[in-house]
Enzyme design. Structure first.
Site, PDB file in Angstrom:
ATOM      1  N   GLU A 267       0.831  -1.206   0.000  1.00 23.67           N
ATOM      2  CA  GLU A 267       0.000   0.000   0.000  1.00 23.67           C
ATOM      3  C   GLU A 267       0.860   1.249   0.000  1.00 23.67           C
ATOM      4  O   GLU A 267       2.033   1.222   0.361  1.00 23.67           O
ATOM      5  CB  GLU A 267      -0.949   0.033   1.190  1.00 23.67           C
ATOM      6  CG  GLU A 267      -0.332  -0.340   2.529  1.00 23.67           C
ATOM      7  CD  GLU A 267       0.842   0.466   2.950  1.00 23.67           C
ATOM      8  OE1 GLU A 267       0.749   1.726   2.866  1.00 23.67           O
ATOM      9  OE2 GLU A 267       1.860  -0.119   3.381  1.00 23.67           O
TER      10      GLU A 267
ATOM     11  N   GLU B 208       4.553  -0.458   1.199  1.00 25.07           N
ATOM     12  CA  GLU B 208       4.606  -0.808  -0.236  1.00 25.07           C
ATOM     13  C   GLU B 208       4.541  -2.311  -0.499  1.00 25.07           C
ATOM     14  O   GLU B 208       4.487  -2.733  -1.654  1.00 25.07           O
ATOM     15  CB  GLU B 208       5.887  -0.278  -0.909  1.00 25.07           C
ATOM     16  CG  GLU B 208       6.089   1.212  -0.816  1.00 25.07           C
ATOM     17  CD  GLU B 208       7.415   1.673  -1.447  1.00 25.07           C
ATOM     18  OE1 GLU B 208       8.122   0.851  -2.057  1.00 25.07           O
ATOM     19  OE2 GLU B 208       7.725   2.869  -1.317  1.00 25.07           O
TER      20      GLU B 208
END
Lengths: 349, 349
Positions: free
Chosen positions: B178, B321
């Site tokens: 994310e 991420e």
């Protein structure tokens, strides 16, 4: 004469380059990520950069040095597996069926297998380096595991095996691996002697002992230390009296790698004992040593703590062979890729 | 109608195959290594085998689903970085310069990047899936972050993104990733609500807050919970009131992957919040979720503990991420290779 060679090797070891270490940390700070958000990986990679003297080393060739030998102390029933397993596992390494073979194939790591004192015949197997010092060590519970000359010889063999592999093709990163039924007994003894930890705090199940068998193993180590009176200030004395040939061999690999400015990734309990012996001989080696995992063997945590190293991962593994080191090498390789391939916030503008 | 689709998705999720899990554990016991010496990796792989219904799955395609969105709560100065960074980082992902790009290239993992609510224009970039629900959420400190309809939409987008990627080519393993400045605030709120932990125990530095700023962040979360009164029994209500679009999207990915019997590797704090929302909706999902690392965010440990998961590694990373998940995928891939490629002691005879 042998001693002079070891002394020369130790004198060749230089401090790591702290300017480069700082440069690497600064570079991490400029990358497109929150500052310090790669956590301890940033410190690990920065220190490795200090070893190389470069923030962008070529990590083409990674090698795990896997040294195998037997231990006379198995006569005291300190292991859940028979000593014959050492020889069988060496054949397994050469056939490519052991855990370390699977992991090194996956990660693109070479394995260099050395018989430095396995009991029984292994023959002229392809890929095997034959440097057998003896058919295993003597029983440390009744006298020294080996002579001081043999201890020195084991170190020099480790050095020569590293140098020969290095001469064939430059080595950029190494891991330590071992096989030797009985070698958690030797390693626990070494860790207790060199860190001052109580024997009970560094002895564990090895390949799978039950609690009462662990007590027996501890009593054998106590006996070995009482009988042999190893001098904790003298690594070579400790190695000779309660060590093993593969342990001495890996100490030689450590010294050789450090003298070539190659970072060394440790594995579990046994490589922890090797690291303690190595820093006792050459304190500068400490900055060249990198932890991978923390094994289930409780003595390993004691050794890592003494080395001031925190493990990268902890899965309760206790397999040996360099299996933890293989994963550790993968973390270091990816860490350098992050350092050198990530964009900076300036790039985004 | 949307709700019916989500209900159908949840009904499709089946228990994992425990017979296969046991078969995998037995197989580990026969390999040429001390029993249980791969530690928790054996349990992780056995459970994943239970997910697949096979001890020897094909792990050809690994995908990290990276969902990005902005958060209205950034108006309260809860982040060390400006909200604009979300958009910049999405462009960085598409250019291949972010940490997750480096790691996934190294490990052979695909990345699927979705704009599910990034503020500002991203344009028609190659490789970007455009599913923007809105220009970021509303400020949860003054009202709900989104409507319930939007929360449902975010889940369905996650589901559809997974299904589309799956239809293009079968997916064998996924990781959660994310990007969204402000999303540790939303995630800490979710974790506190769903686990009952005190807000102080789940709020941390995010991208780099100072201690007094962390206190401010905690006070904003308290305010958001007081104003919105989310119902802890209703994941969709929690998601709508204090969540984020990328969080909902990843919950959708989790449900979709579980319904396709694909193991899901979590990353840090945000994916921990997603996992809690998902098991609240569909308790069977729990066996499909695998921890990778433990992030430096203290709320992550709270979430993992609630999920009864121990991390594989702990480097104090807090980058997001999907970077931790990338390493986790590597451990699972190698674990299956060990299970299926190692020799047995019978082979050695």
């Amino acid at each position: 004469m042998k001693n002079r060679k070891i002394d020369e090797l130790i004198e060749n070891i230089q401090p790591i380059n702290q300017d480069i270490e700082i440069e690497a940390l600064k570079r991490f700070d400029n990358l497109t990520k929150p500052r310090k958000s790669l956590g301890r990986l940033e410190n690990i990679i920065a220190r490795a950069a200090g070893v190389y003297g470069s923030v962008n080393p070529n990590l083409r060739r990674k090698v795990i040095f896997l040294m195998a030998a037997d231990h006379g102390v198995t006569a005291e029933r300190v292991s859940a597996y028979p000593a014959e397993i050492t020889r069988q596992m060496v054949l397994n390494f050469l056939d490519g069926g052991a855990a370390i073979n699977i992991l090194t194939r996956h990660f693109g790591i070479d394995v260099v297998v050395t018989d430095i004192g396995v009991r029984g015949k292994l023959g002229e197997k392809k890929g095997l380096i034959r440097k057998k010092i003896a058919q295993g060590t003597e029983n440390m519970a009744t006298g020294p595991a080996m002579t001081r000359e043999m201890a020195e010889e084991s170190l020099l063999i480790g050095y020569e095996v590293f140098e020969k592999a290095f001469a064939q093709e430059k080595i950029d990163l190494i891991g330590l691996g071992e096989m030797g039924i009985g070698n958690t007994t030797a390693s626990s003894a070494i860790i207790s002697i060199l860190t001052g930890a109580k024997i009970e705090d560094v002895v564990d199940m090895g390949t799978g002992l039950k609690p009462e068998q662990i007590e027996h193993k501890a009593s054998i180590i106590k006996k070995a230390i009482e009988i042999n009176q190893p001098n904790s200030k003298d690594s070579m004395d400790v190695l000779a009296k309660v060590g093993g040939f593969e342990i001495g061999g890996l100490v030689g690999c450590i010294l050789a790698a450090a003298s070539r400015r190659v970072p060394i990734v440790m594995d579990g309990l046994i490589s922890g004992a090797c690291a303690l012996l190595a820093i006792n001989l050459a304190p500068l080696v400490q900055d060249y040593l990198f932890a991978s995992h923390c094994s289930k063997e409780k003595g390993h945590r004691v050794a890592l703590s003494y080395l001031n190293e925190q493990p990268i991962f902890d899965l309760g593994m206790h397999l040996g062979e360099g299996t933890g080191a293989a994963y550790g090498i993968s973390f270091i390789e990816t860490g350098f890729k992050l350092l050198n391939q990530m964009a900076t916030f300036d790039d985004l503008k």
